[in-house]
Design an enzyme around this catalytic site. Sequence first.
Site, PDB file in Angstrom:
ATOM      1  N   ARG A  91      22.140 -40.840 -92.005  1.00 28.19           N
ATOM      2  CA  ARG A  91      22.045 -39.411 -91.510  1.00 28.19           C
ATOM      3  C   ARG A  91      20.958 -39.809 -90.115  1.00 28.19           C
ATOM      4  O   ARG A  91      21.468 -38.897 -89.362  1.00 28.19           O
ATOM      5  CB  ARG A  91      21.739 -38.571 -92.919  1.00 28.19           C
ATOM      6  CG  ARG A  91      22.733 -38.731 -93.911  1.00 28.19           C
ATOM      7  CD  ARG A  91      22.293 -37.598 -94.242  1.00 28.19           C
ATOM      8  NE  ARG A  91      21.178 -37.560 -95.240  1.00 28.19           N
ATOM      9  CZ  ARG A  91      20.809 -37.009 -96.449  1.00 28.19           C
ATOM     10  NH1 ARG A  91      21.246 -35.841 -96.965  1.00 28.19           N
ATOM     11  NH2 ARG A  91      19.209 -37.095 -96.406  1.00 28.19           N
ATOM     12  N   LYS A 134      10.116 -28.529-100.436  1.00 27.57           N
ATOM     13  CA  LYS A 134      10.929 -27.782 -99.837  1.00 27.57           C
ATOM     14  C   LYS A 134      12.098 -26.524 -99.931  1.00 27.57           C
ATOM     15  O   LYS A 134      12.212 -26.937-101.359  1.00 27.57           O
ATOM     16  CB  LYS A 134      12.140 -28.742 -98.665  1.00 27.57           C
ATOM     17  CG  LYS A 134      12.977 -29.981 -99.732  1.00 27.57           C
ATOM     18  CD  LYS A 134      13.800 -30.672 -99.157  1.00 27.57           C
ATOM     19  CE  LYS A 134      14.641 -31.610-100.333  1.00 27.57           C
ATOM     20  NZ  LYS A 134      15.460 -32.395 -99.301  1.00 27.57           N
ATOM     21  N   MET A 181      31.240 -10.771-110.415  1.00 27.60           N
ATOM     22  CA  MET A 181      29.830 -10.934-108.681  1.00 27.60           C
ATOM     23  C   MET A 181      28.745 -10.287-109.362  1.00 27.60           C
ATOM     24  O   MET A 181      27.513 -11.100-109.782  1.00 27.60           O
ATOM     25  CB  MET A 181      29.633  -9.481-107.916  1.00 27.60           C
ATOM     26  CG  MET A 181      28.762  -9.568-106.767  1.00 27.60           C
ATOM     27  SD  MET A 181      28.968  -8.682-106.172  1.00 27.60           S
ATOM     28  CE  MET A 181      29.529  -9.046-104.762  1.00 27.60           C
ATOM     29  N   TYR A 230      38.275 -11.629-113.450  1.00 30.86           N
ATOM     30  CA  TYR A 230      39.908 -11.632-112.589  1.00 30.86           C
ATOM     31  C   TYR A 230      41.055 -12.591-113.227  1.00 30.86           C
ATOM     32  O   TYR A 230      39.875 -13.470-113.368  1.00 30.86           O
ATOM     33  CB  TYR A 230      38.844 -11.523-111.537  1.00 30.86           C
ATOM     34  CG  TYR A 230      37.822 -10.709-110.647  1.00 30.86           C
ATOM     35  CD1 TYR A 230      38.884  -9.551-110.816  1.00 30.86           C
ATOM     36  CD2 TYR A 230      36.599 -10.525-111.030  1.00 30.86           C
ATOM     37  CE1 TYR A 230      38.258  -8.323-109.863  1.00 30.86           C
ATOM     38  CE2 TYR A 230      35.827  -8.890-110.738  1.00 30.86           C
ATOM     39  CZ  TYR A 230      36.603  -8.329-110.386  1.00 30.86           C
ATOM     40  OH  TYR A 230      35.780  -6.975-109.308  1.00 30.86           O
TER      41      TYR A 230
END
Length: 357
Positions: free
Chosen positions: A131, A35, A300, A252
């Site tokens: 679940r 998956k 990024m 940053y």
Amino acid sequence: MPRPIRAFIDLFALRHNFSVARRHAGSARLWAVVKANAYGHGLERTVRALHDLADGFALIELERAIALREAGLTKPLLMLEGCYAASDVPLFIRHRLIPVIHRREQLDWLLASRWPAELPVYLKLNTGMNRLGFDTAALLNAKSALAGRHIDCVLMTHFADADGPRGIDWQLERFRVMTSGMSEPTSLGNSATILRYPESVGDWARPGIMLYGGSPFPQAKSAAELELRPVMTLQSEIVAVQGLAAGESIGYGCTFVADRPMRVGIVACGYADGYPRHAVTGTSILVAGQRTRTLGRVSMDKLCVDLTDLPPEVGAGVPVTLWGEGLPADEVATAAGTISYELFCALAPRVPVMEIG
């Protein structure tokens, strides 16, 4: 020239890891769990590499299962969340997809169709994960309905803490109580169960993360200690070098401040490539094969690494390993407060992928 970042997928390592699962699982048959694009490793290449080893493949995405069938795959395909709508059922029948049924509506859709008796279904039992899955009364009703149509079933559950301190005994006992007197085949074991409780995997085990070289319990046992090899290696290069004086910051938010004169390498890799933005200063990284650390915030397209104690010739153009061969993804994930599953699945489409093997 293209940007230097790339991911290498080692299909020899993938096949080796499957052999480890096979050895631990004994006589159980194995669904290779593919998956989420084979945990980010590429669905088609993973299926191709394991085609002659796996007894079947397990996934969630209907469109990907259909694509595998249209490409000629004839091995059994297990759909781990079954049908999402009644309109899916004809596609399951046409493409011979085995559904995991976990609620009554799914069973009703199947019974309202011309489901072929020779195509089995899985019934998922809720033994404590809470679940998906049937309780005891709903299981008995589902089994009775399937028996009335002569449709075979496999009884399945999923362990909530096979990789943790609580273990599986409490859920196994619930499973035994729920299935008392039943003789159907079972599917119980994920990677953690295969490695830690191999006697309890059932007739069909479901290895996932171990196939890709990740440890289900990295805090207790490394992938290498489990004889697993890294399948994905993420590499890039240093594209620039900066000098910092004591008291200067980088990146940053100015979250890293140098306490001495430093050399800092700028690596062409960031969170848009799939590297975790929340990786903290000090996360391990390999530069020219030598272990060092990240500095400051991941941006990024770039991240910063400490070159201060590396030879002065280590500079622009030198290779960097973000995770994989020589640096376990589990280690990077732990430093970032996550798991290797997330790192693998987050590999961005813009990162070129190269196969080995």
